[in-house]
Design a protein around this motif. Structure first.
Motif, PDB file in Angstrom:
ATOM      1  N   GLY A  47      52.013  49.580  38.557  1.00 29.60           N
ATOM      2  CA  GLY A  47      51.466  49.214  39.989  1.00 29.60           C
ATOM      3  C   GLY A  47      50.203  48.579  39.839  1.00 29.60           C
ATOM      4  N   VAL A  48      49.451  49.047  40.818  1.00 31.98           N
ATOM      5  CA  VAL A  48      48.307  48.019  40.991  1.00 31.98           C
ATOM      6  C   VAL A  48      47.200  47.986  39.685  1.00 31.98           C
ATOM      7  CG1 VAL A  48      45.797  48.250  42.197  1.00 31.98           C
ATOM      8  CG2 VAL A  48      47.916  48.799  43.530  1.00 31.98           C
ATOM      9  N   LEU A  49      46.981  48.923  39.088  1.00 29.87           N
ATOM     10  CA  LEU A  49      46.242  49.158  37.894  1.00 29.87           C
ATOM     11  C   LEU A  49      46.799  47.915  36.659  1.00 29.87           C
ATOM     12  CD1 LEU A  49      43.676  50.159  36.723  1.00 29.87           C
ATOM     13  CD2 LEU A  49      44.818  51.957  35.631  1.00 29.87           C
ATOM     14  N   LYS A  50      48.240  48.251  36.791  1.00 33.68           N
ATOM     15  CA  LYS A  50      48.913  47.247  35.821  1.00 33.68           C
ATOM     16  C   LYS A  50      48.734  45.810  35.959  1.00 33.68           C
ATOM     17  CE  LYS A  50      53.181  46.724  33.152  1.00 33.68           C
ATOM     18  NZ  LYS A  50      54.504  47.318  32.987  1.00 33.68           N
ATOM     19  N   ASN A  51      48.793  45.525  37.264  1.00 35.66           N
ATOM     20  CA  ASN A  51      48.507  44.003  37.832  1.00 35.66           C
ATOM     21  C   ASN A  51      47.143  43.783  37.503  1.00 35.66           C
ATOM     22  OD1 ASN A  51      49.425  41.936  39.053  1.00 35.66           O
ATOM     23  ND2 ASN A  51      48.296  42.387  40.798  1.00 35.66           N
ATOM     24  N   LEU A  52      46.153  44.471  37.772  1.00 33.40           N
ATOM     25  CA  LEU A  52      44.922  44.297  37.771  1.00 33.40           C
ATOM     26  C   LEU A  52      44.392  43.914  36.406  1.00 33.40           C
ATOM     27  CD1 LEU A  52      42.835  46.597  40.120  1.00 33.40           C
ATOM     28  CD2 LEU A  52      43.486  44.369  40.479  1.00 33.40           C
ATOM     29  N   ILE A  53      44.829  44.734  35.356  1.00 36.38           N
ATOM     30  CA  ILE A  53      44.648  44.583  33.815  1.00 36.38           C
ATOM     31  C   ILE A  53      45.333  43.115  33.417  1.00 36.38           C
ATOM     32  CG2 ILE A  53      45.164  45.593  31.252  1.00 36.38           C
ATOM     33  CD1 ILE A  53      44.928  48.222  32.804  1.00 36.38           C
ATOM     34  N   HIS A  54      46.656  42.965  34.072  1.00 39.55           N
ATOM     35  CA  HIS A  54      47.246  41.709  33.874  1.00 39.55           C
ATOM     36  C   HIS A  54      46.300  40.316  34.135  1.00 39.55           C
ATOM     37  CE1 HIS A  54      50.821  39.274  32.513  1.00 39.55           C
ATOM     38  NE2 HIS A  54      50.154  38.588  33.406  1.00 39.55           N
ATOM     39  N   LEU A  55      45.937  40.318  35.219  1.00 37.83           N
ATOM     40  CA  LEU A  55      44.818  39.203  35.695  1.00 37.83           C
ATOM     41  C   LEU A  55      43.765  39.295  34.928  1.00 37.83           C
ATOM     42  CD1 LEU A  55      44.995  40.070  39.730  1.00 37.83           C
ATOM     43  CD2 LEU A  55      46.001  38.362  38.525  1.00 37.83           C
ATOM     44  N   PHE A  56      43.276  40.337  34.663  1.00 33.25           N
ATOM     45  CA  PHE A  56      41.963  40.443  33.748  1.00 33.25           C
ATOM     46  C   PHE A  56      42.316  39.901  32.333  1.00 33.25           C
ATOM     47  CE2 PHE A  56      38.930  43.258  31.083  1.00 33.25           C
ATOM     48  CZ  PHE A  56      37.860  42.490  31.335  1.00 33.25           C
ATOM     49  N   LYS A  57      43.142  40.364  31.784  1.00 34.60           N
ATOM     50  CA  LYS A  57      43.512  39.826  30.428  1.00 34.60           C
ATOM     51  C   LYS A  57      44.081  38.573  30.192  1.00 34.60           C
ATOM     52  CE  LYS A  57      45.725  42.937  26.888  1.00 34.60           C
ATOM     53  NZ  LYS A  57      46.195  44.132  26.582  1.00 34.60           N
ATOM     54  N   TYR A  58      45.079  38.277  30.937  1.00 36.17           N
ATOM     55  CA  TYR A  58      45.849  37.036  30.684  1.00 36.17           C
ATOM     56  C   TYR A  58      45.537  35.827  31.917  1.00 36.17           C
ATOM     57  CZ  TYR A  58      48.309  40.241  27.801  1.00 36.17           C
ATOM     58  OH  TYR A  58      48.601  41.131  26.904  1.00 36.17           O
ATOM     59  N   GLU A  59      44.823  36.080  33.145  1.00 37.56           N
ATOM     60  CA  GLU A  59      44.807  35.039  34.022  1.00 37.56           C
ATOM     61  C   GLU A  59      43.157  34.750  34.087  1.00 37.56           C
ATOM     62  OE1 GLU A  59      47.687  34.232  36.257  1.00 37.56           O
ATOM     63  OE2 GLU A  59      49.014  35.376  35.176  1.00 37.56           O
ATOM     64  N   ASN A  60      42.566  35.029  33.171  1.00 36.25           N
ATOM     65  CA  ASN A  60      41.119  34.563  33.325  1.00 36.25           C
ATOM     66  C   ASN A  60      40.425  35.348  34.312  1.00 36.25           C
ATOM     67  OD1 ASN A  60      41.416  33.414  31.068  1.00 36.25           O
ATOM     68  ND2 ASN A  60      42.033  31.462  31.953  1.00 36.25           N
ATOM     69  N   LYS A  61      40.809  36.364  35.026  1.00 41.76           N
ATOM     70  CA  LYS A  61      39.778  36.917  36.152  1.00 41.76           C
ATOM     71  C   LYS A  61      38.805  37.789  35.471  1.00 41.76           C
ATOM     72  CE  LYS A  61      42.536  34.984  39.258  1.00 41.76           C
ATOM     73  NZ  LYS A  61      42.253  33.821  39.985  1.00 41.76           N
ATOM     74  N   PHE A  62      37.788  37.089  35.068  1.00 42.61           N
ATOM     75  CA  PHE A  62      36.692  37.756  34.159  1.00 42.61           C
ATOM     76  C   PHE A  62      35.969  38.789  35.118  1.00 42.61           C
ATOM     77  CE2 PHE A  62      36.928  33.534  32.063  1.00 42.61           C
ATOM     78  CZ  PHE A  62      37.562  33.748  31.187  1.00 42.61           C
ATOM     79  N   ALA A  63      35.834  38.309  36.508  1.00 47.38           N
ATOM     80  CA  ALA A  63      35.157  38.815  37.297  1.00 47.38           C
ATOM     81  C   ALA A  63      35.340  40.324  37.571  1.00 47.38           C
ATOM     82  CB  ALA A  63      34.992  38.090  38.619  1.00 47.38           C
ATOM     83  N   LEU A  64      36.571  40.766  37.089  1.00 48.92           N
ATOM     84  CA  LEU A  64      37.326  41.989  37.072  1.00 48.92           C
ATOM     85  C   LEU A  64      36.257  42.892  36.401  1.00 48.92           C
ATOM     86  CD1 LEU A  64      41.131  41.319  37.916  1.00 48.92           C
ATOM     87  CD2 LEU A  64      39.520  42.683  39.193  1.00 48.92           C
ATOM     88  N   ALA A  65      35.805  42.463  35.246  1.00 49.94           N
ATOM     89  CA  ALA A  65      35.313  43.474  34.398  1.00 49.94           C
ATOM     90  C   ALA A  65      34.342  44.405  35.088  1.00 49.94           C
ATOM     91  CB  ALA A  65      34.427  42.546  33.313  1.00 49.94           C
TER      92      ALA A  65
END
Ligand SMILES: [Zn+2]
Length: 213
Positions: free
Chosen positions: A65-83
């Protein structure tokens, strides 16, 4: 005249793009609703938490769900600010008696493909709030491994065997290491890193991850 018009329209487009970029900063990355934090409280509350035993691994939530999606955005979609918001989740589960933070490394080949190591970014953010030193150059991935996804538990253990090494061992002598990764799957990588860190002189290793599958 056309050239001038084109130039004007280009400027307008640039202006609109930056306007929308600024505007989208106030959106939750998960639900796109207006939100000042990058992830709104409502979306965070939808993450299914996991129970952690006293010995770990220490994970925040289930990998879905949400956590998997956030990790995906962070890891593969360059959403560094999620760190930063993701590190705050780690802060809730990481043992409070750790001495140093060590991110699980990527092999140089993979690092070149991905451009950055998400665990290092998480470690840097976590080290600001814990606060503890983070060492990105102690644990090294010396051999590349093929993807673990299709492998059995035993296959994964064999796949990562002797693929890590320790440098600057003095930094972990007698220390309680918080070993950081994004997802805990079978634990093969974590166990191999733990083994080698203990051999190099760490007193204790606790595996800390965002998610557990
Ligand atoms: Zn949201």
């Amino acid at each position: 005249m056309w050239a001038r018009l084109l130039k004007k329209s280009f400027r307008l487009q640039n202006f609109l793009t930056s306007f929308f970029e600024i505007f989208s900063l106030n959106q939750c990355l998960q639900c796109q609703k207006e939100s000042v934090p990058l992830v709104c409280g409502k979306c965070l509350s939808r993450i299914e938490r996991v129970q952690n035993s006293a010995t770990g691994p220490f994970s925040y939530g289930r990998y879905e769900g949400v956590l998997k999606n956030l990790i995906h955005l962070f890891k593969y979609e360059n959403k560094f600010a999620l760190a930063s918001p993701l590190a705050k989740l780690l802060l809730e589960v990481a043992p409070q008696n750790g001495d140093v933070i060590i991110p699980v490394p990527l092999h140089l080949k993979k690092l070149r493909e991905r451009k950055y190591n998400q665990s290092v970014l998480l470690g840097q953010e976590l080290s600001k709030v814990m606060p503890l030193p983070v060492y990105g150059n102690v644990l090294k991935k010396t051999m590349p491994t093929t993807s673990q996804t299709e492998l059995s538990q035993l296959g994964r253990q064999k796949n990562v065997l002797n693929t890590f090494s320790v440098a600057h061992a003095d930094r972990i002598q007698g220390k309680h290491v918080l070993l950081l990764d994004d997802v805990y799957t079978t634990g093969a990588t974590g166990a191999e890193c733990e083994k080698i860190l203990l051999q190099a002189g760490a007193q204790k290793v606790s595996i800390v991850t965002l998610a557990r599958s």
